[in-house]
Design a protein around this motif. Sequence first.
Motif, PDB file in Angstrom:
ATOM      1  N   VAL A  57      -2.004  -3.964  10.043  1.00  0.00           N
ATOM      2  CA  VAL A  57      -3.260  -4.694   9.652  1.00  0.00           C
ATOM      3  C   VAL A  57      -4.539  -3.617   9.811  1.00  0.00           C
ATOM      4  O   VAL A  57      -5.298  -3.777   8.973  1.00  0.00           O
ATOM      5  N   GLU A  58      -4.445  -2.740  10.769  1.00  0.00           N
ATOM      6  CA  GLU A  58      -5.603  -1.745  10.745  1.00  0.00           C
ATOM      7  C   GLU A  58      -5.752  -0.909   9.625  1.00  0.00           C
ATOM      8  O   GLU A  58      -6.784  -0.911   9.071  1.00  0.00           O
ATOM      9  N   ALA A  59      -4.873  -0.677   9.023  1.00  0.00           N
ATOM     10  CA  ALA A  59      -4.604   0.201   7.981  1.00  0.00           C
ATOM     11  C   ALA A  59      -5.166  -0.421   6.707  1.00  0.00           C
ATOM     12  O   ALA A  59      -5.837  -0.028   5.876  1.00  0.00           O
ATOM     13  N   VAL A  60      -4.540  -1.873   6.558  1.00  0.00           N
ATOM     14  CA  VAL A  60      -5.027  -2.840   5.545  1.00  0.00           C
ATOM     15  C   VAL A  60      -6.560  -2.805   5.280  1.00  0.00           C
ATOM     16  O   VAL A  60      -7.187  -2.477   4.280  1.00  0.00           O
ATOM     17  N   TYR A  61      -7.119  -3.078   6.504  1.00  0.00           N
ATOM     18  CA  TYR A  61      -8.670  -3.312   6.601  1.00  0.00           C
ATOM     19  C   TYR A  61      -9.405  -2.019   6.364  1.00  0.00           C
ATOM     20  O   TYR A  61     -10.645  -2.053   5.699  1.00  0.00           O
ATOM     21  N   GLU A  62      -8.993  -1.134   6.784  1.00  0.00           N
ATOM     22  CA  GLU A  62      -9.659   0.292   6.623  1.00  0.00           C
ATOM     23  C   GLU A  62      -9.606   0.696   5.291  1.00  0.00           C
ATOM     24  O   GLU A  62     -10.520   1.566   4.984  1.00  0.00           O
ATOM     25  N   SER A 209      -2.258  -3.394  -4.332  1.00  0.00           N
ATOM     26  CA  SER A 209      -1.743  -3.890  -5.548  1.00  0.00           C
ATOM     27  C   SER A 209      -2.224  -5.296  -6.030  1.00  0.00           C
ATOM     28  O   SER A 209      -2.585  -5.604  -7.190  1.00  0.00           O
ATOM     29  N   LYS A 210      -2.691  -5.900  -4.908  1.00  0.00           N
ATOM     30  CA  LYS A 210      -2.870  -7.374  -5.381  1.00  0.00           C
ATOM     31  C   LYS A 210      -4.585  -7.503  -5.348  1.00  0.00           C
ATOM     32  O   LYS A 210      -5.114  -8.395  -6.000  1.00  0.00           O
ATOM     33  N   MET A 211      -5.190  -6.735  -4.594  1.00  0.00           N
ATOM     34  CA  MET A 211      -6.626  -6.487  -4.629  1.00  0.00           C
ATOM     35  C   MET A 211      -7.510  -5.406  -4.657  1.00  0.00           C
ATOM     36  O   MET A 211      -8.127  -4.875  -3.968  1.00  0.00           O
ATOM     37  N   PRO A 212      -7.085  -4.747  -5.801  1.00  0.00           N
ATOM     38  CA  PRO A 212      -7.728  -3.641  -6.104  1.00  0.00           C
ATOM     39  C   PRO A 212      -8.926  -3.646  -6.213  1.00  0.00           C
ATOM     40  O   PRO A 212      -9.723  -2.368  -6.066  1.00  0.00           O
ATOM     41  N   ASP A 217     -12.864   3.831  -2.748  1.00  0.00           N
ATOM     42  CA  ASP A 217     -12.681   4.896  -3.838  1.00  0.00           C
ATOM     43  C   ASP A 217     -11.295   5.574  -3.552  1.00  0.00           C
ATOM     44  O   ASP A 217     -10.403   5.963  -4.377  1.00  0.00           O
ATOM     45  N   ASP A 218     -11.325   5.911  -2.236  1.00  0.00           N
ATOM     46  CA  ASP A 218     -10.187   7.055  -1.879  1.00  0.00           C
ATOM     47  C   ASP A 218      -8.889   6.248  -1.727  1.00  0.00           C
ATOM     48  O   ASP A 218      -7.805   6.861  -1.410  1.00  0.00           O
ATOM     49  N   ALA A 219      -9.026   4.790  -1.546  1.00  0.00           N
ATOM     50  CA  ALA A 219      -7.916   3.956  -1.476  1.00  0.00           C
ATOM     51  C   ALA A 219      -7.246   3.794  -2.727  1.00  0.00           C
ATOM     52  O   ALA A 219      -6.352   2.940  -2.860  1.00  0.00           O
ATOM     53  N   LYS A 220      -7.995   4.011  -3.867  1.00  0.00           N
ATOM     54  CA  LYS A 220      -7.489   3.528  -5.278  1.00  0.00           C
ATOM     55  C   LYS A 220      -6.534   4.223  -5.755  1.00  0.00           C
ATOM     56  O   LYS A 220      -5.888   4.318  -6.744  1.00  0.00           O
ATOM     57  N   HIS A 221      -6.403   5.652  -5.348  1.00  0.00           N
ATOM     58  CA  HIS A 221      -5.538   6.565  -5.709  1.00  0.00           C
ATOM     59  C   HIS A 221      -4.095   6.825  -5.149  1.00  0.00           C
ATOM     60  O   HIS A 221      -3.782   6.192  -4.021  1.00  0.00           O
TER      61      HIS A 221
END
Length: 221
Positions: A57-62, A209-212, A217-221
Amino acid sequence: MKKLLPLFAIALLFSCNNTAQNLSSKKQEIINAKPVEVPLKKGKARAYFASGCFWCVEAVYESVEGVEESISGYSGGWTENPTYEASNTGRTGHAEAVEIIYDPNIVNFATLVDVYFASQNPTQVNGQGPDRGSQYRSIIFYQNAEQKKIIEEKKTALAEKLDAKIAAEIYPFQKFWVAEDYHQNFEKRNPNHPYIKGVSVPRLKRFQSKMPEVLKDDAKH
């Protein structure tokens, strides 16, 4: 000795029932408590969620734009100063939770709730994926009536969409206990850990993939 066995069984049954009643009573006290509202600090707000392993969960929110930091810890129970070992027994009442520090001018509470539901199996009771037990149950914590309404409306809408019961409990926020240092940023610091590679990263990718549209920005790659 045989005559004593039924008496022992009855005593054990009463003991178990009393324990269950005490735990149920403690849980109900928490659910009925007045929520604690955490004030803004340097313009940043805080929100609290439990959804299985806090490493995930920590990684998701960050990865979400507007989230400054995600801290792993424990919340939702009645035990003072809970530890990882104690929490894992399921007897503290606490669930593994995260404290989300965010900029409300960039991301609002409603979006954080959307992230919450999009990053889990919302119908799984007492756990997520391979993690099972009350310490891994799903809880959304509210700090005021407005947040509670947002949570309830989104939970109801999701239940109707899926035509299923949503497992997440709704609790008034009371207190967050920060977990041990080695749990913080666990996914970032331990990319080759088997659990991270096999469970946490795949869960993160499914969410992204559900909420791009909400990602940094750095999480989109």
